[in-house]
Design a protein around this motif. Sequence first.
Motif, PDB file in Angstrom:
ATOM      1  N   ASP A 148       3.941   4.867  21.383  1.00 53.51           N
ATOM      2  CA  ASP A 148       5.179   4.681  22.119  1.00 53.51           C
ATOM      3  C   ASP A 148       5.554   3.213  22.172  1.00 53.51           C
ATOM      4  O   ASP A 148       6.715   2.829  22.043  1.00 53.51           O
ATOM      5  CB  ASP A 148       5.039   5.221  23.546  1.00 53.51           C
ATOM      6  N   ASP A 153       7.095   1.941  19.036  1.00 53.11           N
ATOM      7  CA  ASP A 153       8.448   2.376  18.748  1.00 53.11           C
ATOM      8  C   ASP A 153       9.496   1.620  19.559  1.00 53.11           C
ATOM      9  O   ASP A 153      10.678   1.932  19.480  1.00 53.11           O
ATOM     10  CB  ASP A 153       8.590   3.873  19.064  1.00 53.11           C
ATOM     11  N   SER A 190      11.434   2.255  13.789  1.00 52.24           N
ATOM     12  CA  SER A 190      10.823   3.372  14.495  1.00 52.24           C
ATOM     13  C   SER A 190      11.688   3.803  15.669  1.00 52.24           C
ATOM     14  O   SER A 190      11.826   4.998  15.956  1.00 52.24           O
ATOM     15  CB  SER A 190       9.426   2.989  14.986  1.00 52.24           C
ATOM     16  N   SER A 248      13.456   7.450  16.155  1.00 51.93           N
ATOM     17  CA  SER A 248      13.201   8.270  17.334  1.00 51.93           C
ATOM     18  C   SER A 248      14.500   8.741  17.971  1.00 51.93           C
ATOM     19  O   SER A 248      14.660   9.913  18.309  1.00 51.93           O
ATOM     20  CB  SER A 248      12.364   7.480  18.347  1.00 51.93           C
ATOM     21  N   SER A 292      12.834  10.784  10.464  1.00 55.26           N
ATOM     22  CA  SER A 292      11.636  10.022  10.160  1.00 55.26           C
ATOM     23  C   SER A 292      11.989   8.575   9.838  1.00 55.26           C
ATOM     24  O   SER A 292      13.143   8.251   9.527  1.00 55.26           O
ATOM     25  CB  SER A 292      10.897  10.631   8.969  1.00 55.26           C
ATOM     26  N   GLU A 342       1.055   9.519   9.773  1.00 53.06           N
ATOM     27  CA  GLU A 342       1.880   8.614  10.565  1.00 53.06           C
ATOM     28  C   GLU A 342       1.291   7.205  10.601  1.00 53.06           C
ATOM     29  O   GLU A 342       2.030   6.210  10.585  1.00 53.06           O
ATOM     30  CB  GLU A 342       2.050   9.147  11.982  1.00 53.06           C
TER      31      GLU A 342
END
Length: 350
Positions: A4, A7, A18, A22, A27, A308
């Motif tokens: 998290d 991102d 990222s 999101s 992606s 990932e």
Amino acid sequence: MTADTADSTGAGGRTTLSAIASVAGVSVSTVSKVLNGRSDVSAGTKERVESVMDDLGYERRPTRRRGSVIDLVLNELDSLWSVEILRGVDEVLDAAGAGMVVSAVHGRSANTREWLDQLAARRSNGAILVVSELTPQQRKRLVAMDIPFVLVDPVGSVDALVPTVGATNWAGAVSACEHLIGLGHTRIAHLAGPRQLLCSRARADGFHAAMERAELPVPEAWVAYGEFNDRSGRAEMARLLDLTEARGEKPPTAVFAASDLQALGAFEVLRDRGFAIPQDVSVVGFDDLPVARWTHPALTTVRQPLLEMAAMAATTLLRIIDGEHVENLRLEMATELIARASTAPPRPQS
């Protein structure tokens, strides 16, 4: 640092790819395709991504990615683990228009020196390293060649200035053991990975932490260090069962293996010895390789987001190549327990 955190916006509040992915619900590779003007993105998706970029104030910078050559260096190529890493890196590099050269060093320093020579000869733009060890001398040479690099799943202490992408190994191990303890198991063994690897030690430490928290004893012989493969899992499981039988002790009712392949090796030995899974012995792995879903019974495991992790490493490297400042040099992506049919409460004691 969690996924998290990774991102969020970057240094100076600059939005990361990222974060855009999101918000847009796509992606990172799709965002890269839009940025690079690729045609294999639907008009609707392209419009949505570009709208999110505008909303978040993303400033496009000139990119040097197209035509770049990235080295992906793996310790081994003959494992499903390596295939997942390869897939994750390829997805991002393909979207960015960058090429990839794949090498295997098999844990041998001579092969590593040879790869470094080859990297210098072909003037690679960057490297993603998934190797057993990066020595100070090797790092010094990479820096001298002005080749940026990112480590995936680092195995030991790493200089604070080296970008790394890993997983929450300790927390994953804790969740695996707490799952078994929650089912009612008290006699739990651990098939550990190589002692010298940081991830192995973190998983073993997580196992011990969960057992200590539950005030459950762990006989020294019930923690067996080996390798992340099925052969090692077979050998460790067989030795543990032989030892308990020789001592006239009850065998464990549950086993936490440090990798899915070790868990599958344990499966084989347990069945050969007449144990039913999970009725007699529950088994938990670590990785969540595709094969974990195909076993019988399906393997309960800790999902390590390998694809990932690899994609994040490739994205980070491309940002460095583009001259961006990478503010988060230590990325740890969250693990997750995936409960399947290989675990169940222990048989009632007669």
